[in-house]
Write an enzyme that holds these catalytic residues in place. Structure first.
Site, PDB file in Angstrom:
ATOM      1  N   SER A 108      49.569 -28.963  -0.495  1.00  0.00           N
ATOM      2  CA  SER A 108      50.576 -28.591  -1.651  1.00  0.00           C
ATOM      3  C   SER A 108      51.624 -29.851  -1.398  1.00  0.00           C
ATOM      4  CB  SER A 108      51.373 -27.323  -0.971  1.00  0.00           C
ATOM      5  OG  SER A 108      52.003 -27.488   0.224  1.00  0.00           O
ATOM      6  N   LYS A 109      52.305 -29.524  -2.529  1.00  0.00           N
ATOM      7  CA  LYS A 109      53.634 -30.564  -2.896  1.00  0.00           C
ATOM      8  C   LYS A 109      54.437 -30.587  -1.637  1.00  0.00           C
ATOM      9  CE  LYS A 109      53.795 -30.172  -7.961  1.00  0.00           C
ATOM     10  NZ  LYS A 109      54.454 -29.605  -9.029  1.00  0.00           N
ATOM     11  N   ARG A 110      54.782 -29.610  -0.790  1.00  0.00           N
ATOM     12  CA  ARG A 110      55.614 -29.911   0.336  1.00  0.00           C
ATOM     13  C   ARG A 110      55.103 -30.637   1.405  1.00  0.00           C
ATOM     14  NH1 ARG A 110      55.017 -24.276  -0.604  1.00  0.00           N
ATOM     15  NH2 ARG A 110      53.487 -24.030   1.066  1.00  0.00           N
ATOM     16  N   SER A 111      53.891 -31.256   1.331  1.00  0.00           N
ATOM     17  CA  SER A 111      53.188 -31.988   2.442  1.00  0.00           C
ATOM     18  C   SER A 111      53.905 -33.410   2.075  1.00  0.00           C
ATOM     19  CB  SER A 111      51.861 -32.176   2.386  1.00  0.00           C
ATOM     20  OG  SER A 111      51.295 -32.678   1.229  1.00  0.00           O
ATOM     21  N   GLY A 112      53.956 -33.692   0.843  1.00  0.00           N
ATOM     22  CA  GLY A 112      54.850 -35.250   0.583  1.00  0.00           C
ATOM     23  C   GLY A 112      53.860 -35.941   0.384  1.00  0.00           C
TER      24      GLY A 112
END
Length: 489
Positions: free
Chosen positions: A254-258
């Protein structure tokens, strides 16, 4: 046999996710391995999700990744338009939806949002409920009256309630589902635009796509796609559903992983070639087990039948390792051009930046590693005296202090501060004193760097720092160790 033709059909909704990049890459590799054609199609029928500038991101990402298409919006190969909104304007999808309605394979649905919401309340799954075919029983007269009255409507696929549908995927084999588990999916939305699922099938057929590559989240939709192909009497393409990509905790990336998008990774200093190489390995392995592969090598060796079923774990540490391998293989001029901005970010002193750059090349995994790696050349960081202890070197704090005190006048008398001259001088000093080389080199390296790990050895660092700075740091280290000794007494 037909020429192999694949496509990448992204929606312009933002940065390109790693999963989408892999779909583009695998589609490209399948086509090029077989001497076929690779096409770009823009699927922009979901106007609510359209992001300004996203189309440019798609073009730039493919260009940076080295994935060139043979036909697309700016390369007419005779199958255009290649943008779905432009195809909508030509009435292509409504034409085929009308054909399905006439055949009884699709029907108008006038159900309101309130009625559809009530189906959810009745079902066990509050988020989703199967449509109950309510509007399938409407008479021609009722349908005509509703259409003339301008009542909002959609067009749905008429899926049989009985029997089964079987489809074949090159990775997962034959899969059979009960028709009663298939919903009557929407083909044309109330805004007149086709859904992704419907436009996808129409365009793939009209554009001559032979192999469809996509994520395995679309496996559940494939039976409905096949229903459309069969209703039209069209050949079904070869399906290649790729495994899920997860993070290290086995959650969906996900985008949260960076690091979920190509641009995220490039922004972190990773090379496009390394990213592409790594993404190719997310679900596939070369037979020779050699992981570093150029794009032409991937084209030559890629076999989609060898794609794994199990989820692929996106390991950022491994990608960075691979990136480091690519950096070490870079042409010197290209490397210097890329590295210098990061070196200047960390170094303001009048030092030999090219020597610093060359020294760092073998120790970095990304260019962003450079400032932290070489920052000690600007200023010695605060460090603990315990760094002078090294069991392998048989070095202790007292022995280090003794060695530094003894070597200081030797270094003060030296005129040549080149690496070779210093190295020879210090080896000779160690031999004359009956010391191991490490018992001299380790304390000096620690003194001039203040770091446990450095990109070069003691004499390489002294050559870059120069005589005055090197001696100043060694004197400061002697004072630091002497103060530590006084406190210990």
């Amino acid at each position: 046999m037909k020429m192999v033709k694949t496509r990448f059909a992204p929606s312009p909704t933002g940065r390109m996710h790693v999963g989408n990049l892999r779909t583009a890459l695998y589609s490209y590799l399948i086509a090029k391995h077989a001497g076929g054609s690779f096409m770009l199609r823009i699927e922009d029928t979901d106007q609510e999700r359209f992001v300004p500038g996203a189309l440019e991101i798609i073009y730039q990402t493919l260009s940076d990744a080295g994935i060139s298409f043979d036909e697309g919006p700016d390369k007419d190969g005779g199958a255009g338009p290649y943008v779905q909104s432009e195809r909508c304007a030509l009435g292509i999808y409504n034409k085929y939806a009308g054909q399905l309605i006439e055949q009884g394979d699709a029907y108008y649905c006038f159900c309101t949002k309130e009625r559809l919401d009530s189906l959810k309340e009745q079902g066990s799954d509050k988020e989703y409920a199967m449509y109950d075919k309510h509007c399938l029983s409407l008479s021609k007269e009722e349908i005509r009256a509703n259409l003339e009255a301008g009542i909002p409507h959609v067009v749905r696929l008429n899926v049989p309630n009985e029997g089964t549908t079987t489809f074949h995927d090159e990775i997962y084999g034959d899969i059979t589902v009960e028709n009663k588990e298939l919903d009557d999916m929407i083909l044309i939305k109330s805004d007149g635009y086709p859904t992704y699922n419907f436009a996808n099938v129409i365009d793939d057929h009209l554009m001559g796509i032979t192999h469809v590559v996509r994520g395995n989240e679309y496996l559940s939709s494939s039976p409905k796609y096949n229903r459309l192909y069969e209703a039209f009497g069209w050949d079904i393409p070869t399906y290649v559903h790729c495994p899920l990509i997860t993070d290290e905790e086995h959650h969906k990336l996900s985008k949260r992983s960076g690091h979920s998008s190509f641009e995220d990774l490039v922004d972190q200093g990773l090379l496009p070639q390394a990213i592409v190489n790594y993404v190719a390995l997310l679900g596939w392995s070369p037979e020779d087990n050699q992981e570093i592969k150029t794009l032409p090598e991937l084209v030559k060796e890629f076999d989609y039948r060898k794609i794994n079923k199990s989820p692929a774990v996106f390991d950022i540490a491994k990608l960075k390792w691979m990136n480091g391998e690519y950096i070490r293989r870079m042409d010197d001029r290209e490397y210097q051009d890329r590295a210098m901005p990061f070196i200047r970010q960390a170094i303001s002193k009048d030092l030999d930046l090219q020597k610093i750059s060359n020294m760092a090349k073998s120790r970095i995994e990304t260019f962003e590693d450079i400032p932290e790696l070489i920052g000690f050349l600007e200023k010695v960081p605060d460090y603990d005296c315990s760094m002078y202890e090294h069991k392998k070197m048989k070095t202790t704090i007292p022995l280090s202090l003794e060695a530094l005190k003894a070597v200081l006048p030797v270094l003060e008398a030296a005129d040549d501060y080149g690496n070779d001259a210093l190295y020879s001088l210090l080896l000779g000093f160690a031999k004359d004193r009956g010391l191991k080389n490490g018992q001299v080199m380790w304390p000096i390296r620690t003194a001039v760097s203040g770091k446990q790990m450095t990109p070069g050895g003691a004499t390489q660092l002294m050559e870059i720092l120069g005589k005055d700075e090197s001696l100043s740091r060694i004197r400061a280290a002697i004072e630091k160790l002497s103060e530590n000794e006084r406190k210990e007494q």
